[in-house]
Design a protein around this motif. Structure first.
Motif, PDB file in Angstrom:
ATOM      1  N   UNK A  18      18.785  21.125  17.329  1.00 38.24           N
ATOM      2  CA  UNK A  18      19.866  21.818  18.031  1.00 38.24           C
ATOM      3  C   UNK A  18      21.154  21.630  17.236  1.00 38.24           C
ATOM      4  N   UNK A  19      21.888  22.725  17.027  1.00 43.52           N
ATOM      5  CA  UNK A  19      23.148  22.641  16.283  1.00 43.52           C
ATOM      6  C   UNK A  19      24.271  23.270  17.106  1.00 43.52           C
ATOM      7  N   UNK A  20      25.486  22.758  16.933  1.00 42.52           N
ATOM      8  CA  UNK A  20      26.665  23.372  17.525  1.00 42.52           C
ATOM      9  C   UNK A  20      27.013  24.645  16.770  1.00 42.52           C
ATOM     10  N   UNK A  21      27.942  25.434  17.311  1.00 43.09           N
ATOM     11  CA  UNK A  21      28.281  26.736  16.728  1.00 43.09           C
ATOM     12  C   UNK A  21      28.797  26.586  15.290  1.00 43.09           C
ATOM     13  N   UNK A  22      29.682  25.629  15.065  1.00 43.45           N
ATOM     14  CA  UNK A  22      30.238  25.454  13.711  1.00 43.45           C
ATOM     15  C   UNK A  22      29.171  24.967  12.743  1.00 43.45           C
ATOM     16  N   UNK A  23      28.339  24.052  13.249  1.00 41.94           N
ATOM     17  CA  UNK A  23      27.279  23.476  12.411  1.00 41.94           C
ATOM     18  C   UNK A  23      26.306  24.550  11.941  1.00 41.94           C
ATOM     19  N   UNK A  27      25.540  25.684   8.169  1.00 38.60           N
ATOM     20  CA  UNK A  27      24.161  25.520   7.708  1.00 38.60           C
ATOM     21  C   UNK A  27      23.596  26.854   7.209  1.00 38.60           C
ATOM     22  N   UNK A  28      23.921  27.930   7.895  1.00 38.49           N
ATOM     23  CA  UNK A  28      23.449  29.257   7.475  1.00 38.49           C
ATOM     24  C   UNK A  28      23.974  29.568   6.072  1.00 38.49           C
ATOM     25  N   UNK A  29      25.242  29.278   5.846  1.00 42.24           N
ATOM     26  CA  UNK A  29      25.841  29.500   4.509  1.00 42.24           C
ATOM     27  C   UNK A  29      25.112  28.668   3.456  1.00 42.24           C
ATOM     28  N   UNK A  30      24.884  27.389   3.787  1.00 37.60           N
ATOM     29  CA  UNK A  30      24.234  26.498   2.819  1.00 37.60           C
ATOM     30  C   UNK A  30      22.804  26.950   2.522  1.00 37.60           C
TER      31      UNK A  30
ATOM     32  N   UNK B 325      19.869  12.863  10.118  1.00 37.74           N
ATOM     33  CA  UNK B 325      21.118  13.201   9.429  1.00 37.74           C
ATOM     34  C   UNK B 325      21.105  14.626   8.902  1.00 37.74           C
ATOM     35  N   UNK B 326      22.251  15.061   8.400  1.00 37.44           N
ATOM     36  CA  UNK B 326      22.419  16.473   8.050  1.00 37.44           C
ATOM     37  C   UNK B 326      21.517  16.910   6.891  1.00 37.44           C
ATOM     38  N   UNK B 327      21.325  16.053   5.876  1.00 33.37           N
ATOM     39  CA  UNK B 327      20.480  16.477   4.748  1.00 33.37           C
ATOM     40  C   UNK B 327      19.024  16.624   5.186  1.00 33.37           C
ATOM     41  N   UNK B 328      18.567  15.727   6.045  1.00 35.46           N
ATOM     42  CA  UNK B 328      17.193  15.818   6.551  1.00 35.46           C
ATOM     43  C   UNK B 328      17.048  17.097   7.383  1.00 35.46           C
ATOM     44  N   UNK B 329      18.043  17.378   8.219  1.00 41.81           N
ATOM     45  CA  UNK B 329      17.969  18.591   9.048  1.00 41.81           C
ATOM     46  C   UNK B 329      18.019  19.850   8.178  1.00 41.81           C
TER      47      UNK B 329
END
Lengths: 107, 455
Positions: A18-23, A27-30, B325-329
């Motif tokens: 589950x991710x927040x809106x900003x996250x 993440x989509x960009x990355x 963590x973020x890299x794992x996700x």
């Protein structure tokens, strides 16, 4: 090939994340930046996908045999699970109910 | 010193450094002095203090993998490599920091804070076995266990100025190594010298019935190979590993190392591995795809921590979102996407083909009479902490010279070849499948000659 934010949200559900809106936006960009580099694989010539050459494969694979059904020394995983699991009762893992599933329906 | 005294001294030194004013954060757990014991006072590792990467299961310490999701997790069983090391007399003095679940090239992705490079504390030690590499480089332990999925032993060894070995896939048992990408993961060894790293590898290598991918071939005399010399060997230098944009200072160090090998009697031959350019894209499809499957087990049910929620799916999501963590996700997301319906052939299938071609490149060169290859281990020396954290792709490119060995399953070693602007640099020897002895002979020769030149 690129991923939109809606698609990223769908992937997150499949991945049980589950991710927040900003996250999710970041993440989509990355993901798209990484996928741009992955696009290089499109230039690959055709050929079969084989993971290891014969030299590289363990002998058991080359013979087509697999590990026996039981190791000589018994695994200890059947013991002590109650000590490492977050919740344990009467020999079972305890989990919350599935969404929308009432206790009496699950019986 | 008695056999136990060395380990007790190491524990004291670790505690003094890590609890002092300038800790490296190399260790996530340190042994209690009273718990130290030598199981074999005659073994190949009798009394040697050993540091173990915290993704290898140990019964005497927690095994966290650098993740909050496994905080406080105590394995009910011991990994084969730790069991074998202890049986040979090694004393495990602590568990070392790592990028969470070994996903990273800097040890900055640990949930327990980054490890610092002992050569320059403003820089990363490399990763993901950064804690093990820093512990050896700081002189806290003579050798350590790590794991290498895309360069995670060799790259930190290079950044910290020590020796790191990734054996052939199947040479060492993965039983008790927490899985990241199972077709690429291999336990590796780190040491102050080629002999130290080889000694540990000698002990942990060999068939294990508990790992179906471990191989039955006999383990050669690895220790004896270190001083064997390189007379008559043909050492290939792949053009793709010395690209035009490479740091000229690094190129000079590589050329110096090659001259030393030539003087020792080896023949140097330029070769080509044309599919190298596909290695990073291939790796960053396959490894996340396997990771997305392997890490599905961290769901808050069977072990580790649980995020209490009203229903099962919310509990899964809550546990994974707060525990990982973020890299794992990021890698789980990438892998889930690559394996999803409609994209599987395009990404996973294509990456598997690329993997075969990369493997065939190596086979073709080795079949053509080349005994081993020599390359830089990493395109740069250790970078600054935080420098690459905002750009995952730039971080991934740190592995450009190391991932190919994992994709093909061949063994590789990083050995110090000098320094650039005061920072250590490693050279990598890659050998054909199961020829770790050949690789160690070359690395040993380089070590002797380069250390001799620096002295």
């Amino acid at each position: 090939m690129s991923v939109g934010q809606k698609q990223a949200e769908r992937i997150a559900i499949l991945a049980r994340l589950h991710f927040g809106a900003e996250e999710i936006e970041r993440l989509t960009e990355e993901l798209n930046h990484i996928l741009q580099h992955v696009e290089a694989l499109r230039n690959l010539e055709d050929g079969p996908a084989v993971v290891h050459s014969e030299e590289g494969a363990p002998q058991a694979w080359q013979r087509g045999s697999t590990r026996g059904s039981e190791a000589e020394v018994p695994d200890t995983l059947d013991q002590g699970l109650n000590k490492v699991s977050p919740d344990w009762a009467e020999g079972f893992f305890v989990v919350p109910p599935l969404p929308g599933l009432h206790k009496d329906e699950g019986a | 010193m008695t056999t136990l005294a060395k380990a007790a001294h190491a524990v004291g030194a670790i505690q003094e450094l890590e609890n002092g004013g300038a800790p490296l954060n190399a260790f996530l757990a340190v042994a209690h002095p009273e718990s130290l014991a030598v199981a074999n006072s005659e073994g190949l590792l009798a009394g040697i203090p050993l540091a173990v990467k915290d993704n290898l299961a140990t019964t005497g310490f927690d095994t966290t993998c650098g993740s909050k999701v496994l905080e406080g997790y105590r394995s009910p069983y011991e990994s084969t490599v730790v069991r074998r090391a202890k049986a040979a007399g090694a004393v495990v003095v602590g568990k070392t920091n790592l990028d969470e679940f070994a996903m990273g090239s800097s040890t900055e992705n640990s949930a327990y804070g980054p490890t610092l490079n002992p050569h320059d504390r403003s820089r990363v030690p490399g990763g993901s076995s950064g804690g093990s590499a820093a512990a050896v480089a700081a002189g806290l332990v003579p050798m350590a266990l790590g794991s290498d999925t895309g360069g995670s032993v060799r790259q930190p060894a290079a950044f910290c100025g020590i020796v790191g070995i990734k054996p052939t896939y199947g040479r060492v048992s993965r039983y008790g190594l927490v899985a990241y990408a199972s077709s690429l993961d291999q336990v590796g060894t780190l040491g102050r010298t080629v002999t130290d790293a080889a000694r540990l590898l000698q002990v942990v290598s060999g068939y294990d019935e508990r790992d179906a991918t471990s191989d039955e071939r006999p383990v050669p005399d690895l220790l004896g190979a270190v001083g064997r010399g390189v007379e008559g060997l043909v050492i290939g230098v792949p053009n793709e590993y010395l690209p035009d944009g490479l740091d000229p200072a690094l190129r000079d160090l590589v050329n110096t190392a090659l001259r030393e090998l030539e003087e020792a009697g080896a023949k140097i031959r330029r070769v080509s591995l044309p599919h190298t350019r596909y290695a990073i894209p291939c790796y960053y499809v396959l490894a996340p795809a396997e990771a997305s499957s392997n890490l599905s087990r961290y769901d808050g049910v069977r072990y580790g921590v649980r995020c209490a929620e009203a229903d099962l799916i919310s509990m899964y999501q809550g546990t994974r979102s707060t525990g990982l963590g973020i890299e794992v996700k990021r890698r789980i997301m990438l892998g889930t996407y690559a394996l999803s319906a409609g994209y599987y052939d395009e990404y996973y299938g294509t990456a598997q083909r690329a993997r075969r071609m990369i493997t065939e490149d190596f086979r073709s060169v080795f079949d053509d009479g080349v005994d081993a290859l020599f390359t830089p281990t990493s395109p740069t020396p250790a970078f600054k902490i935080g420098e690459r954290m905002d750009d995952p792709m730039e971080m991934y490119l740190s592995d450009v010279f190391t991932v190919t060995a994992n994709l093909a399953g061949i063994p590789g070693i990083s050995v110090p070849i000098g320094s650039i602007r005061g920072l250590p640099v490693g050279g990598q020897v890659l050998a054909p499948w199961w020829q770790e002895d050949q690789m160690l002979a070359i690395a040993g020769e380089l070590e002797t000659r380069i250390q001799g030149a620096e002295a």
